[in-house]
Design an enzyme around this catalytic site. Structure first.
Site, PDB file in Angstrom:
ATOM      1  N   THR A 236       1.700   1.819  -5.092  1.00 33.56           N
ATOM      2  CA  THR A 236       3.132   2.115  -4.902  1.00 33.56           C
ATOM      3  C   THR A 236       3.881   1.979  -6.288  1.00 33.56           C
ATOM      4  O   THR A 236       4.479   2.777  -6.489  1.00 33.56           O
ATOM      5  CB  THR A 236       3.722   1.019  -4.079  1.00 33.56           C
ATOM      6  OG1 THR A 236       2.777   0.921  -2.858  1.00 33.56           O
ATOM      7  CG2 THR A 236       5.231   1.213  -3.484  1.00 33.56           C
TER       8      THR A 236
ATOM      9  N   CYS B 295      -4.087   1.211  -0.988  1.00 32.03           N
ATOM     10  CA  CYS B 295      -3.014   0.260  -1.280  1.00 32.03           C
ATOM     11  C   CYS B 295      -4.375  -0.802  -1.708  1.00 32.03           C
ATOM     12  O   CYS B 295      -5.214  -1.256  -1.081  1.00 32.03           O
ATOM     13  CB  CYS B 295      -2.542  -0.268  -0.152  1.00 32.03           C
ATOM     14  SG  CYS B 295      -1.744  -1.808  -0.008  1.00 32.03           S
TER      15      CYS B 295
ATOM     16  N   CYS C 146      -1.194  -1.727  -8.068  1.00 29.82           N
ATOM     17  CA  CYS C 146      -0.530  -1.516  -7.231  1.00 29.82           C
ATOM     18  C   CYS C 146      -0.346  -0.049  -7.066  1.00 29.82           C
ATOM     19  O   CYS C 146       0.167   0.563  -8.101  1.00 29.82           O
ATOM     20  CB  CYS C 146       0.832  -2.224  -7.314  1.00 29.82           C
ATOM     21  SG  CYS C 146       1.894  -2.120  -5.932  1.00 29.82           S
TER      22      CYS C 146
HETATM   23  N1  DGL Z   1      -0.606  -3.352  -2.994  1.00 32.07           N
HETATM   24  C1  DGL Z   1       0.362  -2.464  -2.944  1.00 32.07           C
HETATM   25  C2  DGL Z   1      -0.296  -0.959  -3.232  1.00 32.07           C
HETATM   26  O1  DGL Z   1      -1.437  -0.962  -3.882  1.00 32.07           O
HETATM   27  C3  DGL Z   1       1.342  -2.444  -1.962  1.00 32.07           C
HETATM   28  C4  DGL Z   1       1.829  -3.139  -1.151  1.00 32.07           C
HETATM   29  C5  DGL Z   1       3.163  -3.434  -0.866  1.00 32.07           C
HETATM   30  O2  DGL Z   1       3.814  -2.501  -0.037  1.00 32.07           O
HETATM   31  O3  DGL Z   1       3.880  -4.127  -1.807  1.00 32.07           O
HETATM   32  O4  DGL Z   1       0.272  -0.072  -2.855  1.00 32.07           O
END
Ligand code: DGL
Length: 261
Positions: free
Chosen positions: A77, A186, A75
């Site tokens: 984030t 993302c 992820c």
């Molecule tokens: N999958 C997550 C990323 O790679 C983000 C998704 C979210 O906002 O939770 O940033």
């Protein structure tokens, strides 16, 4: 159990990290994997960074308790909010994060700007801004925050009118202008890559960090002598904080379906 034979923990705010797990499974089919998606608390990308850090710590603790030999923060984030701190808390275990694949996009040396699609938190955080600073002289980099986009994928919608409209609207301003490359910053977005290609055409390279992250994971396991040397195929266990059958169904469909081009 021999440490080598223990599972690798994968974590994302929801189902997005499955796009990274998919790459790791192709690269290292003999490994065992435990995936945890925190869909109950998603989206992370519009939360306070402190919040994201706390949730990430909880998820990593869950995976550690399952006896994982390495952790992948699949992820962008959560990586920008917590990976540095996690490595200090758990110095003995390889912790691999993911960040927008800016370098491979810059290296393509295409004409036109590089668009980075990611969550608001990823694009605001220091990690990404350092990355952008590093390549500022080599390419025009345009961050494109995409709040709300992950929600489609979380609910299993990876094509259709709503997703198309979202993407069309985002690229309205580019109206025919040349785009050098698109980075999917993302882990949810690779699942809608076919929609982006259908709208913008197939000549724009669309890059994500799934393969690069998996290669880095393999490299880190090799250094520590932790590659599973069994002759058998590995297995995958999927957990989600949303205790609902439907989210597991969506997860399996994304992981085993043919939805990432
Ligand atoms: N999958 C997550 C990323 O790679 C983000 C998704 C979210 O906002 O939770 O940033």
């Amino acid at each position: 159990m021999d440490r080598k034979n223990r599972p690798i923990g994968f974590f994302d705010s929801g189902v997005g990290g499955l796009s990274v797990l998919k790459e790791a499974m192709k690269l290292m089919p003999k490994e065992h994997y435990i995936y945890f998606g925190d869909s109950k608390n998603a989206p992370y990308g519009v939360r306070e960074v402190e919040d994201v850090r706390n949730l990430t710590y909880k998820a990593v603790e869950f995976l550690m308790k399952k006896g994982t030999k390495a952790i992948v923060i699949a992820c962008n984030t959560a990586t920008s909010a917590a990976v540095a701190a996690l490595r200090i808390t758990y110095p003995g275990i390889p912790i691999v994060g993911i960040e927008p694949a800016v370098k491979p996009a810059v290296n393509l040396k295409k004409q036109g700007p590089i668009i980075i699609m990611a969550t608001p938190v990823t694009l605001r955080e220091k990690k990404f801004n350092n990355l952008m600073e590093k390549y500022r002289n080599q390419a025009e980099i345009i961050p494109m925050p995409c709040p709300g986009l992950m929600d489609f994928i979380e609910s299993g919608k990876i094509k259709g009118k709503e997703v198309e409209e979202y993407i069309r609207h985002k690229y309205e301003d580019f109206n025919g202008n040349k785009i050098g490359a698109i980075v999917l910053g993302c882990t949810h977005y690779p699942f809608i890559k076919p929609v982006i290609e259908d709208i913008l055409g197939r000549d724009i390279p669309i890059i994500d960090g799934g393969l690069g992250t998996s290669i880095e994971l393999m490299r880190r396991l090799e250094i520590k002598g932790l590659i599973n040397d069994s002759v058998m195929e590995g297995n995958v266990e999927i957990y989600n904080s949303l205790k609902e059958e439907n989210i597991l169904k969506i997860s399996k469909k994304l992981l085993y379906g043919n939805d990432c081009r």
